[in-house]
Design a protein around this motif. Sequence first.
Motif, PDB file in Angstrom:
ATOM      1  N   THR A 186      34.442  62.742  25.677  1.00 17.25           N
ATOM      2  CA  THR A 186      34.195  61.393  26.195  1.00 17.25           C
ATOM      3  C   THR A 186      34.242  60.338  25.093  1.00 17.25           C
ATOM      4  OG1 THR A 186      31.804  61.745  25.945  1.00 17.25           O
ATOM      5  CG2 THR A 186      32.754  62.201  28.101  1.00 17.25           C
ATOM      6  N   GLU A 377      27.607  66.000  23.733  1.00 15.04           N
ATOM      7  CA  GLU A 377      28.572  66.946  24.273  1.00 15.04           C
ATOM      8  C   GLU A 377      28.093  68.372  24.018  1.00 15.04           C
ATOM      9  OE1 GLU A 377      32.722  64.553  23.829  1.00 15.04           O
ATOM     10  OE2 GLU A 377      32.055  65.672  22.074  1.00 15.04           O
ATOM     11  N   SER A 399      30.778  69.980  28.864  1.00 21.20           N
ATOM     12  CA  SER A 399      30.269  68.798  29.553  1.00 21.20           C
ATOM     13  C   SER A 399      29.857  67.769  28.518  1.00 21.20           C
ATOM     14  CB  SER A 399      29.079  69.171  30.440  1.00 21.20           C
ATOM     15  OG  SER A 399      28.734  68.101  31.297  1.00 21.20           O
ATOM     16  N   SER A 400      29.816  66.521  28.948  1.00 26.30           N
ATOM     17  CA  SER A 400      29.445  65.450  28.037  1.00 26.30           C
ATOM     18  C   SER A 400      28.831  64.300  28.826  1.00 26.30           C
ATOM     19  CB  SER A 400      30.663  64.953  27.249  1.00 26.30           C
ATOM     20  OG  SER A 400      31.677  64.505  28.124  1.00 26.30           O
ATOM     21  N   PHE A 401      28.012  63.568  28.130  1.00 21.73           N
ATOM     22  CA  PHE A 401      27.386  62.383  28.715  1.00 21.73           C
ATOM     23  C   PHE A 401      27.409  61.278  27.675  1.00 21.73           C
ATOM     24  CE2 PHE A 401      23.652  59.655  29.358  1.00 21.73           C
ATOM     25  CZ  PHE A 401      23.903  59.207  30.643  1.00 21.73           C
ATOM     26  N   LYS A 403      27.243  56.868  26.777  1.00 22.26           N
ATOM     27  CA  LYS A 403      26.736  55.555  27.181  1.00 22.26           C
ATOM     28  C   LYS A 403      27.543  54.478  26.452  1.00 22.26           C
ATOM     29  CE  LYS A 403      22.381  54.855  27.988  1.00 22.26           C
ATOM     30  NZ  LYS A 403      22.424  54.837  29.456  1.00 22.26           N
ATOM     31  N   ASN A 431      27.572  54.360  32.053  1.00 24.01           N
ATOM     32  CA  ASN A 431      27.369  55.788  31.832  1.00 24.01           C
ATOM     33  C   ASN A 431      28.671  56.517  32.125  1.00 24.01           C
ATOM     34  OD1 ASN A 431      24.580  55.500  31.280  1.00 24.01           O
ATOM     35  ND2 ASN A 431      24.137  55.468  33.480  1.00 24.01           N
ATOM     36  N   ASN A 432      28.963  57.506  31.330  1.00 14.70           N
ATOM     37  CA  ASN A 432      30.194  58.287  31.494  1.00 14.70           C
ATOM     38  C   ASN A 432      29.824  59.763  31.451  1.00 14.70           C
ATOM     39  OD1 ASN A 432      32.681  59.524  31.433  1.00 14.70           O
ATOM     40  ND2 ASN A 432      33.520  58.261  29.807  1.00 14.70           N
ATOM     41  N   LYS A 433      29.983  60.462  32.568  1.00 14.27           N
ATOM     42  CA  LYS A 433      29.692  61.892  32.651  1.00 14.27           C
ATOM     43  C   LYS A 433      30.980  62.649  32.960  1.00 14.27           C
ATOM     44  CE  LYS A 433      26.577  61.249  35.830  1.00 14.27           C
ATOM     45  NZ  LYS A 433      25.562  61.526  36.873  1.00 14.27           N
ATOM     46  N   GLN A 434      31.218  63.716  32.228  1.00 15.08           N
ATOM     47  CA  GLN A 434      32.416  64.520  32.459  1.00 15.08           C
ATOM     48  C   GLN A 434      32.092  65.994  32.305  1.00 15.08           C
ATOM     49  OE1 GLN A 434      36.069  63.105  30.726  1.00 15.08           O
ATOM     50  NE2 GLN A 434      36.896  65.147  30.501  1.00 15.08           N
ATOM     51  N   THR A 435      32.595  66.797  33.235  1.00 14.58           N
ATOM     52  CA  THR A 435      32.392  68.242  33.214  1.00 14.58           C
ATOM     53  C   THR A 435      33.732  68.944  33.408  1.00 14.58           C
ATOM     54  OG1 THR A 435      30.140  68.059  34.094  1.00 14.58           O
ATOM     55  CG2 THR A 435      31.232  70.188  34.323  1.00 14.58           C
ATOM     56  N   GLN A 460      34.654  63.690  36.661  1.00 13.84           N
ATOM     57  CA  GLN A 460      34.277  62.549  35.826  1.00 13.84           C
ATOM     58  C   GLN A 460      33.670  61.453  36.695  1.00 13.84           C
ATOM     59  OE1 GLN A 460      37.446  60.418  33.812  1.00 13.84           O
ATOM     60  NE2 GLN A 460      36.098  59.830  32.139  1.00 13.84           N
TER      61      GLN A 460
END
Length: 821
Positions: A186, A377, A399-401, A403, A431-435, A460
């Motif tokens: 991310t 991450e 996965s990652s999170f 801001k 917020n950016n979440k990706q798996t 995402q």
Amino acid sequence: MKSFLYTLFLFCLIYANAYSQNKSNLKIKGKIVDASNNLPVEFAAVALTDQLTNKVVNGTVTGTTGDFEVTVPTTGTFMLSVDFIGYQKAVVKDIVLNTTGKDLQTIQLTPSVNVLNEVTVVGKKAIVENKIDKIVYNAANDITSQGGVALDVLRKVPQVSVDIDGNVELQGNPNVRFLINGKPSTIFGNSLTDALASIPASQIQTIEVLTSPGARYDAQGTGGIINIVLKENHLQGMNGTISLTAGTRLENGSVNLNFRKNNFGINTFVSGNKQLSSRTPSSQNRFSKGDTEQTTQLLQKGYQDFQRSGYQSGIGFDWSPTKKDNLIGSIGYTDFGSESRGTTQLNESVFNTNGSLLSSENILRNATSKGSVGALEWSLSYSKKLRNDGQELNVLYSSSFGKPQNNYSQTQQYLAENIPYSGSSGHTPGNNKQTNLSIDYSHPLTTDLTLETGVKTVLQDINSQADVLVFSPSLNQYTADSSQSYLLNYSMKIYAGYLSGTFSLFHYLNVKTGLRFEHTDVTIDFPNTSIPSYNNLVPSIVLSHNFKGDQYIKLAFTRRIERADYREINPFMNLSDPYNITTGNPLLKPEIGNNIELGYNKPFKNGGSLYIALIERINTNDIKPYTTFYPEYVIGDSTYQNVSITKRQNIGIEYNSGISISGQLPLTTQLSVRGNAIVTQKRVVNTLLSNQVANGVNYRLNLNVIYQLPWDLVMEGFGNFSSAINTIQGKRPQQLTYNLAIRKQFHHKNASFGLTATNPFTRYIRQVTTVVTENYVSTTIVQVPYRSFGISLTYKFGKLEFKKDKEPKNNFLQNAPSTDN
């Protein structure tokens, strides 16, 4: 030392017998791996002895994958011995050959810990390796780049170009998919340039470039894939590296620590860098016409003070509970950002059709902009080697999170006034979440046919808030603008599966082909915007043939996709320059790329190599920045005059035809040269302007010269030139940069000290960019401060230091049977 002398003697025996062998169809093959971590052992000496006479009859050395193959001159009973410095000798007895050969599968070498604690073996691979499926740039061996960042290393990678603003292109295509350790991140989502500028070069082990990725890889990125592999260490014991750099423009530092006990290892790192504040003068001269046929000239002249900083940290482990099972996990945190502050003086003049001046106004604008992202991450992967050699199952979860947030503010006032007549500010936190979850399986059906298959899911979710304030002259304060403020939710889901096969045709042609299917769902809650889901079939095929001496020729075709990322879709209006506004386009369609490459690779015995490729790239629904001029433009409750709006559009079809030549040549034992040249003919059909065609020839050249002096002293010069590039609306500037470096290694090459200089004889690089539309002509000149000087220090510590030596250049290796497929 005894082990070294024994290995040297064994090599001499292999060489002495290499010329006396008759041709035979009897062959013994196998693979040599490290017993502690199951990794392949390169350059291990393999000797075949007649068990009856105790005479060495043939031998070879293992290739980069640990594989070997020995031709047996006659039938009989043989003994095979494997030896390499730092390992205990392995012996396989009673190998009986009658009418057929024998596959010994995997042979394990056990490290000789007592010897390794006393012996240091130092060496390195070639910096550039041309493989059939990718180019590998061994950044860890490029000692003169260690004081920079990832962008500095990328400039030296064949077929990759980086401009002075940090924009990266692969074979002339800017739509590149970046990975870190084979996984998406991310940190690339908010600003790719800032992310690449936050990775110290001292953290990078290799950079892998895939111009024609196979079906196993994500289809994202019409230009291809660049994978940045960070340093790890799989050696027994504890060791580490410290790197520090100080300079007039850039400062960075990093610490790596590694610990391994038998089949369990831990690595951790922390790094940080800072690009010091520098002033960038700029000017813009533009002419525009409105509905009244009057001409407005806008002159802008000012400066921007820019700085960037960031840091990274992480910890990872790998554990092999059995010889067939491996578990790898990691967690890391990244934080970086940039800030720009500037003052601009404007003069806006209006002329009638006769050229007479009607009005003139002098304006002062103050503006700031900031961008930052913090991202956490984590990943976990498991690999299982099954019954047959090459049969393997891999599962990866990552996965990652993050801001990300961006801010801007600007005010404009007449020079004769004390109070601004206009101004605005915007704040966009998010917020950016990706798996990512993938399962891959490979299965060799025969010795000549291997199938690979797998599935992957990418999820995402991005939430972004826009808070916009507008300056009210009557109140002399900022007030909230509800018409420009919003909360935006964005979601993308990708479901993919693939099947690929690797096989040989007629024992002459190597084939790797596959088909990947990807289904994409994108939702965005922006008014009057609906993005339908879509499916993509992505075929790929690589045909290759190997010649004597590791030469090969290949023909590759692959289809790729460029999905618009969130920055390109987000409709937020950046008003930091209210005369030149940028925004996103939520209606962008995915770009489709069809790429063809015909390549030939020729290695030389002295360590040099040459790679030539003919390239054809065809992009449909081509995505490009597009500028439109408006005499008046309404945003919320405000009306802006003489405004250019720039956003990305699907402009039509782009054709790129070209040739790429790269190579490395050791001129003497001290002097070596590396170079890369790419020339492309670009043709763009602009469907937004009645199929208007833009043509242009672009070329990029770089040259790297390294001279090895006595006393472990290295000098290097590197130059990079890019020609001006025609665009659909004007021209991008040409660029010339050059670097000089000198580095001294000491303390048994465990430490080094370096001096670097970038463009030492020119303070600025002058960049002239033109944009031309039907009613708008703009010329922008930016003086980029690029001159810099720096010093760097690197120190390796720990009781154990073990590196693979460069491939020996003894004649017996040059005449041994080839083991590299």
